[in-house]
Scaffold this motif. Structure first.
Motif, PDB file in Angstrom:
ATOM      1  N   VAL A 797       0.841  -1.205   0.000  1.00 18.19           N
ATOM      2  CA  VAL A 797       0.000   0.000   0.000  1.00 18.19           C
ATOM      3  C   VAL A 797       0.875   1.254   0.000  1.00 18.19           C
ATOM      4  CG1 VAL A 797      -1.747   1.276   1.279  1.00 18.19           C
ATOM      5  CG2 VAL A 797      -1.879  -1.222   1.140  1.00 18.19           C
ATOM      6  N   ARG A 798       1.926   1.249   0.822  1.00 17.15           N
ATOM      7  CA  ARG A 798       2.770   2.443   0.953  1.00 17.15           C
ATOM      8  C   ARG A 798       3.486   2.777  -0.350  1.00 17.15           C
ATOM      9  NH1 ARG A 798       5.114   0.926   5.069  1.00 17.15           N
ATOM     10  NH2 ARG A 798       7.117   0.144   4.304  1.00 17.15           N
ATOM     11  N   ASN A 800       2.385   2.064  -3.300  1.00 11.08           N
ATOM     12  CA  ASN A 800       1.401   2.126  -4.386  1.00 11.08           C
ATOM     13  C   ASN A 800       1.521   0.916  -5.307  1.00 11.08           C
ATOM     14  OD1 ASN A 800      -0.757   3.282  -5.709  1.00 11.08           O
ATOM     15  ND2 ASN A 800       0.523   4.531  -7.054  1.00 11.08           N
ATOM     16  N   ILE A 802      -0.730  -1.529  -5.532  1.00 10.92           N
ATOM     17  CA  ILE A 802      -2.017  -2.094  -5.960  1.00 10.92           C
ATOM     18  C   ILE A 802      -2.305  -1.722  -7.407  1.00 10.92           C
ATOM     19  CG2 ILE A 802      -4.494  -2.132  -5.496  1.00 10.92           C
ATOM     20  CD1 ILE A 802      -3.891  -1.586  -2.588  1.00 10.92           C
ATOM     21  N   ALA A 835      -6.076  -1.277   5.126  1.00  9.06           N
ATOM     22  CA  ALA A 835      -5.618  -0.207   4.229  1.00  9.06           C
ATOM     23  C   ALA A 835      -5.841  -0.590   2.769  1.00  9.06           C
ATOM     24  CB  ALA A 835      -4.146   0.096   4.482  1.00  9.06           C
ATOM     25  N   ALA A 836      -5.538  -1.843   2.425  1.00  6.01           N
ATOM     26  CA  ALA A 836      -5.733  -2.281   1.035  1.00  6.01           C
ATOM     27  C   ALA A 836      -7.213  -2.313   0.685  1.00  6.01           C
ATOM     28  CB  ALA A 836      -5.097  -3.649   0.833  1.00  6.01           C
ATOM     29  N   ASN A 837      -8.042  -2.787   1.608  1.00  9.37           N
ATOM     30  CA  ASN A 837      -9.478  -2.825   1.334  1.00  9.37           C
ATOM     31  C   ASN A 837     -10.058  -1.418   1.213  1.00  9.37           C
ATOM     32  OD1 ASN A 837     -10.737  -5.749   1.526  1.00  9.37           O
ATOM     33  ND2 ASN A 837      -9.058  -5.657   3.024  1.00  9.37           N
ATOM     34  N   PHE A 839      -8.497   1.165   0.108  1.00  6.16           N
ATOM     35  CA  PHE A 839      -8.062   1.646  -1.201  1.00  6.16           C
ATOM     36  C   PHE A 839      -8.989   1.138  -2.299  1.00  6.16           C
ATOM     37  CE2 PHE A 839      -5.673   1.357  -5.124  1.00  6.16           C
ATOM     38  CZ  PHE A 839      -5.017   2.579  -5.197  1.00  6.16           C
ATOM     39  N   PHE A 840      -9.362  -0.118  -2.215  1.00  2.00           N
ATOM     40  CA  PHE A 840     -10.239  -0.696  -3.219  1.00  2.00           C
ATOM     41  C   PHE A 840     -11.631  -0.052  -3.166  1.00  2.00           C
ATOM     42  CE2 PHE A 840      -7.221  -3.967  -4.172  1.00  2.00           C
ATOM     43  CZ  PHE A 840      -7.582  -4.408  -5.435  1.00  2.00           C
ATOM     44  N   GLU A 842     -12.398   2.921  -2.188  1.00  2.00           N
ATOM     45  CA  GLU A 842     -12.299   4.264  -2.752  1.00  2.00           C
ATOM     46  C   GLU A 842     -12.188   4.214  -4.267  1.00  2.00           C
ATOM     47  OE1 GLU A 842      -9.414   8.226  -2.398  1.00  2.00           O
ATOM     48  OE2 GLU A 842      -9.029   6.414  -1.198  1.00  2.00           O
ATOM     49  N   LEU A 843     -11.470   3.210  -4.770  1.00  2.00           N
ATOM     50  CA  LEU A 843     -11.319   3.068  -6.212  1.00  2.00           C
ATOM     51  C   LEU A 843     -12.657   2.779  -6.880  1.00  2.00           C
ATOM     52  CD1 LEU A 843      -8.932   3.142  -8.230  1.00  2.00           C
ATOM     53  CD2 LEU A 843      -8.865   0.655  -8.062  1.00  2.00           C
TER      54      LEU A 843
END
Length: 961
Positions: A797-798, A800, A802, A835-837, A839-840, A842-843
């Motif tokens: 995540v840090r 970027n 993904i 954090a990864a979830n 991000f998804f 928000e995407l």
């Protein structure tokens, strides 16, 4: 009848009572050797009948030494036979040299040397006698090889050294290399001469192989013979320089002349032979030296073993059995021999070199891993200077100097390859060996990697300049089956398991010879050629050559010299040289064995970790920035921001860079699977480097579709018209038995050669798939735990990571099965990582909703992307809902025909229930003719995008534009 009395042999006397009389094998073989020695010295030469009889006796002796152990035991202890063999080869080698490559004086003088054409003429002229002589000498060398295979091999080994037959073997190898390494011009020869030349060359190769086998048997389990052979082949007179090897780019301050003297002194101090060999040599010297073949030559330092005491100077070490010795270096002793005797080890110069050349972290973790921030700045620096660094000759000299000074200042701050002065300490006393020096792999800045012109010949990437050393030529002469003896010799000299343990001074002679192997230019050159040999012959991991070479790398690893070997194999032109690529493959093979059997000793695990740290530091500091810079330039050309003519590398260079990068990723894949090295990759944030490569590939290389784009109707019609016109204008009629002769027409031109892809379009095939494999391995949870690895998830995540994963979800024929690996990466990434979830989520929220519905009763044209198809596919969407006018017409028509419009399935399809698993509407199920021809799955894609009210869209193949 008269009785014939056969006289008995003379009484050998009391002195010879301990030695049995000669056997028939000894007498027959000695008689053949006497004739051969006279033949090669022309005193007198043999006639054809004598030559045939002598050849038969030699052949029978060879067969017996192959079959019967007692024959080998008897012949191997006959000093006279060894002397005859030495004299025969001593006379034959100059004779063969003159008839094959010209006078002896021309071998080391290029001005006097004969050309390959002249040498070819010599061989063709002397074909008959050369063939006979080479065949008989090969048999003699076979016998000499077999005589060293006995129950006490040290006895014939010592006798062989005493009569200097080992030097004859060495000279034979030189002759064979000189003949077989010449580049003969076969085009100027007729078929008969070419056949003769090939036959003589093959015979020389056979003699070379047999000589190597004899040298291997002579050195096996015999430390002094190993050191003597190492001394002969590594201290090449032509390769030596007046000063230290700093002048040759080594940077370690190694003094060849000093090391040579110290090894000579060690050979003299350890010149004692075994008692049995000394007795046999002494008996011969006292009782048989007055008869042929003559006296033993009193050559130092071995002659004292059989000469009467006091006649020869003796400077051998005298220690009692099991007595230990503590080495001590005393710089105040002026006599060099006495100074070396007090030191006790083989060479102080070799030991000092090793302390400078070994891994910088040998004593402690003194060199840190380069930071992610340094890697990022290094990558940007490489991107900005790519063209300048590959077109060095086009730069202005002043600008070039400023660029180098800037990089040198930067590297002094962040360079990973700086050795700690205090770690370079003598293990035998408290005295520091010398002033601090840079470690070998820190001899220059990163930007000095490319310092040669672009027009370097490709062949120089395999070996820079002329080959150094006698043995270095052999990999270019022999095939994999023939060369096995060379690898066996090197293994016998440096592998721990082939040694005899520690000396009285506590020295491991195998490790010392391993250090000599890499300290001297002849050894480094030979190692490079052995690595390239594996690549040229494409040897797999099951081959004997690969296995033997991997054991040599293991021996270097035990001396912490793999890092030095890696840097010695660097070639300025290449990001990774072919030899380095093979070395990576061997190191990877070595580490894969750790997965099946983990080392139990903590020292072994620590040594492995330090080697992994070196390779990953090099990967982060040099390999990734260099490769990403190339990918960045590819992206600039792809976006028309740079001229393709400015791309600095050709396809061959790109192929080698890709092979090296792929092998590096294979190594990281293996390291990520070892329990004690995987945490280090996570600690060093290896994820960053892998994501950097992914971003570079995504920008520089377009994805390759499984199929080309679908042609439009106009393109299909044009292609059909062209095909029909060709078929009507040029009919193909066969008349196999007809007398009809059609008018002559020019034959069609041959098809053009396959067009090679431009270097700037190089696809780096398979690299993404390897990266996804490593990421999936690092992301997978710890043993016994279900969520993915939390540290790696946060690193993804840090940095970027993904986005490049999602960009790789579509099909790419350059990286088959990458999509499946990405799926696994995403599974472990999202498992338990908030954090990864987030991000998804928000995407997804930022994605616009699809609005592709046509107006009622109308049509809409749109484009969709289909995975695996090049470009976008145009589709025409028709509404399933009729307009108001159509409803009125359908109602009137229905009343007129007596049927309601909703009862006709052609008018409007029924909506498929949401929970249906079949994926078809009720109308499709009731009337299969409504199912469209959908070879690319467009119906399912449209349903997924909600492009209809339900049921199949009413379009046909003609609707694709």
């Amino acid at each position: 009848m008269t009785t014939i009395e056969i006289p008995s042999l003379p009484d050998p006397g009391p002195a010879d009572a301990s030695r049995p009389p000669e056997t028939i094998e000894e007498r027959c073989f000695s008689a053949a050797l006497i004739c051969l020695e006279g033949h090669y010295t022309n005193s007198p030469p043999m006639g054809p009948l004598t030559a045939a009889r002598v050849s038969s006796m030699v052949a029978k002796t060879l067969e017996k030494t192959h079959t019967f152990k007692h024959v080998r035991e008897v012949l191997s202890r006959n000093v006279a036979i060894w002397i005859w063999l030495t004299r025969i080869f001593g006379a034959a080698i100059p004779n063969l040299t003159t008839r094959s490559v010209g006078p002896l004086s021309s071998l080391n003088d290029p001005e006097k040397g004969v050309s390959p054409q002249e040498s070819t003429a010599l061989i063709a002229k002397n074909y008959g006698n050369l063939k006979d002589d080479l065949q008989i000498l090969n048999k003699l060398m076979h016998i000499a090889r077999n005589l060293l295979v006995t129950s006490e091999p040290e006895v014939p080994q010592d006798i062989c050294a005493a009569v200097h037959f080992d030097q004859m073997v060495y000279q034979t190898i030189i002759l064979c290399v000189n003949v077989t390494s010449k580049g003969y011009d076969g085009e100027i020869l007729d078929e008969a001469s070419r056949s003769k030349l090939n036959e003589i060359t093959d015979l020389y190769k056979k003699l070379l192989v047999t000589s190597l086998q004899q040298a291997h048997n002579w050195t096996a389990k015999h430390d002094r013979n190993k050191m003597s052979f190492w001394y002969d082949v590594l201290f090449d007179e032509d390769a030596q320089v007046d000063g230290p090897q700093d002048d040759m780019g080594d940077g370690s301050g190694f003094r060849v002349d000093v090391a040579k003297v110290e090894i000579q002194n060690w050979l003299e101090r350890n010149s004692r032979m075994c008692d049995t060999a000394r007795k046999l040599l002494t008996d011969y010297s006292r009782k048989q030296s007055d008869r042929p073949p003559g006296v033993l030559a009193p050559i130092a330092p071995l002659a004292w073993n059989w000469y009467p005491e006091g006649e020869v100077k003796v400077r051998v070490d005298n220690f009692k059995e099991g007595e230990k010795f503590t080495p001590r270096w005393d710089p105040d002793i002026k006599d060099k021999f006495e100074q070396d005797r007090v030191y006790g080890r083989v060479s102080r110069e070799i030991d000092t070199w090793w302390m400078r050349a070994r891994d910088a972290n040998y004593d402690d973790w003194v060199v840190p891993m380069p930071s992610v921030e340094f890697a990022a700045s290094r990558t940007e620096q490489c991107k900005n200077s790519m063209l300048n660094r590959y077109a060095h000759h086009a730069l202005d000299p002043d600008d070039e100097e400023e660029d180098e000074e800037e990089h040198e200042e930067h590297d002094e701050e962040e360079d990973i390859d700086v050795v700690d002065e205090e770690s370079d300490r003598d293990p035998h006393d408290d005295q520091t060996a010398d002033d601090s020096v840079d470690d070998d792999y820190a001899d220059d800045g990163y930007d000095d990697m490319i310092d040669e012109d672009e027009d370097i010949d490709d062949d120089e990437s395999y070996s820079e300049g002329p080959l150094t050393g006698l043995l270095t030529e052999i990999p270019n002469i022999l095939d994999p089956k023939q060369i096995e003896a060379l690898h066996m010799i090197v293994k016998s000299c440096i592998l721990d398991s082939a040694g005899t343990g520690l000396t009285r001074a506590g020295e491991n002679l195998q490790k010392t010879r391993c250090r000599m192997f890499l300290a001297l230019d002849c050894g480094k050159a030979l190692f490079r050629e052995m690595l390239v040999f594996i690549a040229v012959w494409e040897k797999d991991e099951q081959s004997l050559i690969f296995q033997l070479t991997s054991q040599l790398v293991e021996a270097m690893h035990h001396s912490s010299l793999v890092s030095y070997a890696w840097n010695s194999l660097r070639i300025p032109k290449d990001i990774i040289s072919p030899a380095q690529t093979v070395l990576l493959r061997l190191v990877n093979y070595m580490f894969r064995s750790r997965i099946a059997s983990l080392p139990q000793d903590a020292k072994d695990r620590t040594r492995d970790l330090k080697l992994v740290m070196f390779f990953f530091g090099y990967f982060r500091s040099r390999i990734v920035p260099e490769c990403v810079a190339l990918m960045h330039l590819q992206a600039q050309i792809r976006e028309d921001n740079a001229d393709p003519a400015d791309f600095p590398m050709d396809t061959w260079d790109m192929e080698r860079a890709k092979d090296g990068l792929a092998q590096y990723l294979d190594l990281l894949t293996t390291v990520s699977e070892i329990p004690y090295t995987r945490p280090k990759l996570i600690e060093w944030e290896a994820v960053y480097d892998l994501i950097t490569l992914l971003n570079g590939l995504e920008a520089g290389v377009p994805k390759k579709a499984l199929v080309d784009s679908i042609p439009t109707r106009a393109e299909a019609a044009a292609a059909s018209t062209a095909t029909s016109s060709r078929s009507t204008s040029d009919p193909l009629v066969e008349h196999p038995y007809s007398a009809y002769n059609p008018p002559e027409s020019p034959s069609p031109p041959p098809p053009p050669p396959p067009h090679a892809e431009a270097a700037y379009k190089y696809p780096w095939s398979g690299i993404k798939s390897q990266i996804f494999t490593i990421l999936a391995t690092l992301l997978q949870p710890r043993a016994g735990k279900s969520p993915g690895h939390p540290d790696v998830q946060l690193q993804m995540v840090r940095h970027n990571g993904i986005v490049p994963l999602l960009n790789s979800c579509s099909y790419d024929d350059h990286n088959p099965f990458a999509k499946e690996r990405v799926t696994l990466c995403l599974k472990w990434l999202l498992d338990g990582c908030d954090a990864a979830n987030a991000f998804f989520r928000e995407l997804v929220s930022m994605a616009p909703p699809p609005n592709l519905r046509p107006p009622p009763g109308g049509t809409a044209t749109s484009t969709i992307r289909v995975d695996g198809i090049q470009g976008e596919v145009k589709v025409q969407v028709r509404s399933n809902t009729a307009g108001p006018a159509s409803h009125a017409q359908e109602a009137a028509s229905g009343d007129k025909n007596g049927a309601a419009p909703e009862n006709r399935p052609q008018a409007k399809a029924q909506t498929q229930p949401k929970g249906s698993a079949s994926g078809q509407s009720q109308a499709e199920q009731s009337n299969p003719s409504l199912i469209p021809d959908d070879p690319y799955g467009l119906v399912e894609e449209m349903r997924r995008l909600q492009m209809g009210q339900g049921g199949p869209p009413a379009f046909s193949v003609d609707d694709f534009m």
